[in-house]
Write an enzyme that holds these catalytic residues in place. Structure first.
Site, mmCIF file in Angstrom:
data_model
loop_
_atom_site.group_PDB
_atom_site.id
_atom_site.type_symbol
_atom_site.label_atom_id
_atom_site.label_comp_id
_atom_site.label_asym_id
_atom_site.label_seq_id
_atom_site.Cartn_x
_atom_site.Cartn_y
_atom_site.Cartn_z
ATOM 1 N N GLY A 191 2.701 2.975 -2.635
ATOM 2 C CA GLY A 191 2.299 1.570 -2.663
ATOM 3 C C GLY A 191 3.485 0.685 -2.321
ATOM 4 O O GLY A 191 4.639 1.118 -2.398
ATOM 5 N N GLN A 211 8.693 -6.751 -2.008
ATOM 6 C CA GLN A 211 9.688 -5.674 -1.907
ATOM 7 C C GLN A 211 10.395 -5.685 -0.549
ATOM 8 O O GLN A 211 11.459 -5.088 -0.404
ATOM 9 C CB GLN A 211 9.045 -4.304 -2.159
ATOM 10 C CG GLN A 211 8.576 -4.135 -3.611
ATOM 11 C CD GLN A 211 7.968 -2.772 -3.857
ATOM 12 O OE1 GLN A 211 6.774 -2.580 -3.628
ATOM 13 N NE2 GLN A 211 8.775 -1.822 -4.285
ATOM 14 N N CYS A 237 9.668 3.668 -8.472
ATOM 15 C CA CYS A 237 9.507 2.442 -7.690
ATOM 16 C C CYS A 237 10.523 2.462 -6.553
ATOM 17 O O CYS A 237 11.690 2.783 -6.773
ATOM 18 C CB CYS A 237 9.736 1.224 -8.578
ATOM 19 S SG CYS A 237 9.569 -0.338 -7.701
ATOM 20 N N LEU A 238 10.066 2.106 -5.362
ATOM 21 C CA LEU A 238 10.976 2.095 -4.209
ATOM 22 C C LEU A 238 12.086 1.064 -4.394
ATOM 23 O O LEU A 238 13.142 1.179 -3.776
ATOM 24 C CB LEU A 238 10.190 1.818 -2.922
ATOM 25 C CG LEU A 238 9.162 2.906 -2.561
ATOM 26 C CD1 LEU A 238 8.291 2.454 -1.389
ATOM 27 C CD2 LEU A 238 9.849 4.224 -2.233
ATOM 28 N N HIS A 279 0.930 -1.657 -11.110
ATOM 29 C CA HIS A 279 2.365 -1.639 -10.766
ATOM 30 C C HIS A 279 2.639 -2.644 -9.632
ATOM 31 O O HIS A 279 3.605 -3.420 -9.700
ATOM 32 C CB HIS A 279 2.743 -0.208 -10.353
ATOM 33 C CG HIS A 279 4.134 -0.028 -9.828
ATOM 34 N ND1 HIS A 279 5.086 0.725 -10.478
ATOM 35 C CD2 HIS A 279 4.738 -0.483 -8.702
ATOM 36 C CE1 HIS A 279 6.220 0.707 -9.773
ATOM 37 N NE2 HIS A 279 6.032 -0.014 -8.693
ATOM 38 N N GLU A 280 1.782 -2.633 -8.612
ATOM 39 C CA GLU A 280 1.987 -3.532 -7.460
ATOM 40 C C GLU A 280 1.728 -4.984 -7.846
ATOM 41 O O GLU A 280 2.424 -5.880 -7.398
ATOM 42 C CB GLU A 280 1.081 -3.133 -6.286
ATOM 43 C CG GLU A 280 1.228 -1.706 -5.775
ATOM 44 C CD GLU A 280 2.657 -1.278 -5.500
ATOM 45 O OE1 GLU A 280 3.522 -2.144 -5.317
ATOM 46 O OE2 GLU A 280 2.918 -0.063 -5.486
ATOM 47 N N HIS A 304 4.664 -6.487 -9.317
ATOM 48 C CA HIS A 304 5.638 -6.952 -8.315
ATOM 49 C C HIS A 304 5.311 -8.379 -7.872
ATOM 50 O O HIS A 304 6.209 -9.206 -7.709
ATOM 51 C CB HIS A 304 5.622 -6.044 -7.075
ATOM 52 C CG HIS A 304 6.426 -4.791 -7.206
ATOM 53 N ND1 HIS A 304 7.778 -4.794 -7.478
ATOM 54 C CD2 HIS A 304 6.092 -3.485 -7.066
ATOM 55 C CE1 HIS A 304 8.227 -3.537 -7.505
ATOM 56 N NE2 HIS A 304 7.215 -2.725 -7.264
HETATM 57 O O1 GNR Z 1 5.793 5.404 -4.623
HETATM 58 C C1 GNR Z 1 5.490 4.982 -5.733
HETATM 59 N N1 GNR Z 1 5.023 5.844 -6.679
HETATM 60 C C2 GNR Z 1 4.479 5.447 -7.898
HETATM 61 C C3 GNR Z 1 4.290 6.407 -8.864
HETATM 62 C C4 GNR Z 1 3.735 6.082 -10.093
HETATM 63 C C5 GNR Z 1 3.369 4.768 -10.339
HETATM 64 C C6 GNR Z 1 3.566 3.791 -9.379
HETATM 65 C C7 GNR Z 1 4.116 4.131 -8.152
HETATM 66 S S1 GNR Z 1 4.327 2.898 -6.942
HETATM 67 C C8 GNR Z 1 5.680 3.549 -6.060
HETATM 68 C C9 GNR Z 1 5.957 2.712 -4.830
HETATM 69 C C10 GNR Z 1 6.396 1.329 -5.252
HETATM 70 O O2 GNR Z 1 7.473 1.056 -5.672
HETATM 71 N N2 GNR Z 1 5.497 0.386 -5.203
HETATM 72 O O3 GNR Z 1 5.786 -0.846 -5.608
HETATM 73 NI NI NI Z 2 7.321 -0.595 -7.134
#
Ligand code: GNR
Ligand code: NI
Length: 174
Positions: free
Chosen positions: A46, A51, A94-95, A136-137, A140
């Site tokens: 995601g 980001q 998270c990236l 999670h997104e 952000h």
């Molecule tokens: O790649 C991602 N893996 C992930 C694993 C578990 C819960 C959320 C994520 S999102 C993350 C990519 C990212 O940072 N998205 O904002």
């Molecule tokens: Ni993330």
């Protein structure tokens, strides 16, 4: 399509609150394509626009496995309507917090209202990893990272590590 640089913590831009998109037009679709390409190249599932430094409420996602057909998903102006009381725990990464992982609890189901790639209004009933990833997104978009759910101590250890990595001139950024 262009691969963009993903911002990493600590970076104040990641704390900005993203603005809703007025209309899903060509500019937004170009952004979604670039986000998707950036996400695939970083091997994430995601990505939120902030980001890559763009404070718009746009999310891309693809939960398909590497050997499966790609299943890109696009969410513009997502709103979470109903969150389940029941929680699920996932090991999140998270990236924007590279190399760090932690178990985070979130509602295990949620209903999301959003505009799709063509600007059409949609409702999705999400469960499992999809529900976790959308939350999670959406965090952000509201300037929040998964490490904000950890204890002050755990969070500060992670931020220290990331700051060191950033300041190390030997670090090779590909
Ligand atoms: O790649 C991602 N893996 C992930 C694993 C578990 C819960 C959320 C994520 S999102 C993350 C990519 C990212 O940072 N998205 O904002
Ligand atoms: Ni993330």
């Amino acid at each position: 399509m262009t691969i963009k640089t993903i911002l990493t913590e600590p970076n104040k831009i990641l704390r900005k609150i993203s603005e809703p998109v007025e209309k899903v037009g060509d500019e937004e679709r170009k952004l979604m394509k670039d986000m998707l390409e950036t996400m695939y190249s970083a091997r994430g599932i995601g990505l939120a626009a902030i980001q890559i430094g763009i404070p718009k409420r746009i999310i891309v996602m693809d939960l398909s496995k590497e050997d499966e057909k790609k299943e890109p998903r696009y969410f513009v102006n997502p709103i979470i309507k109903n969150k389940n009381e029941e929680l699920a725990t996932y090991e999140e990464g998270c990236l924007s917090v590279p190399g760090q992982f932690a178990e985070i609890q979130r509602p295990n189901k949620c209903e999301v209202e959003y505009l799709d790639y063509d600007g059409k209004k949609k409702i999705l009933h999400a469960t499992g990893l999809l529900a976790t990833c959308i939350q999670h997104e959406l965090d952000h978009c509201n300037g929040k990272l998964f490490i904000d759910y950890l204890s002050k101590l755990k969070k500060s250890i992670i931020i220290k590590k990331l700051s060191k990595q950033k300041n190390n001139p030997d670090r090779i950024v590909v």
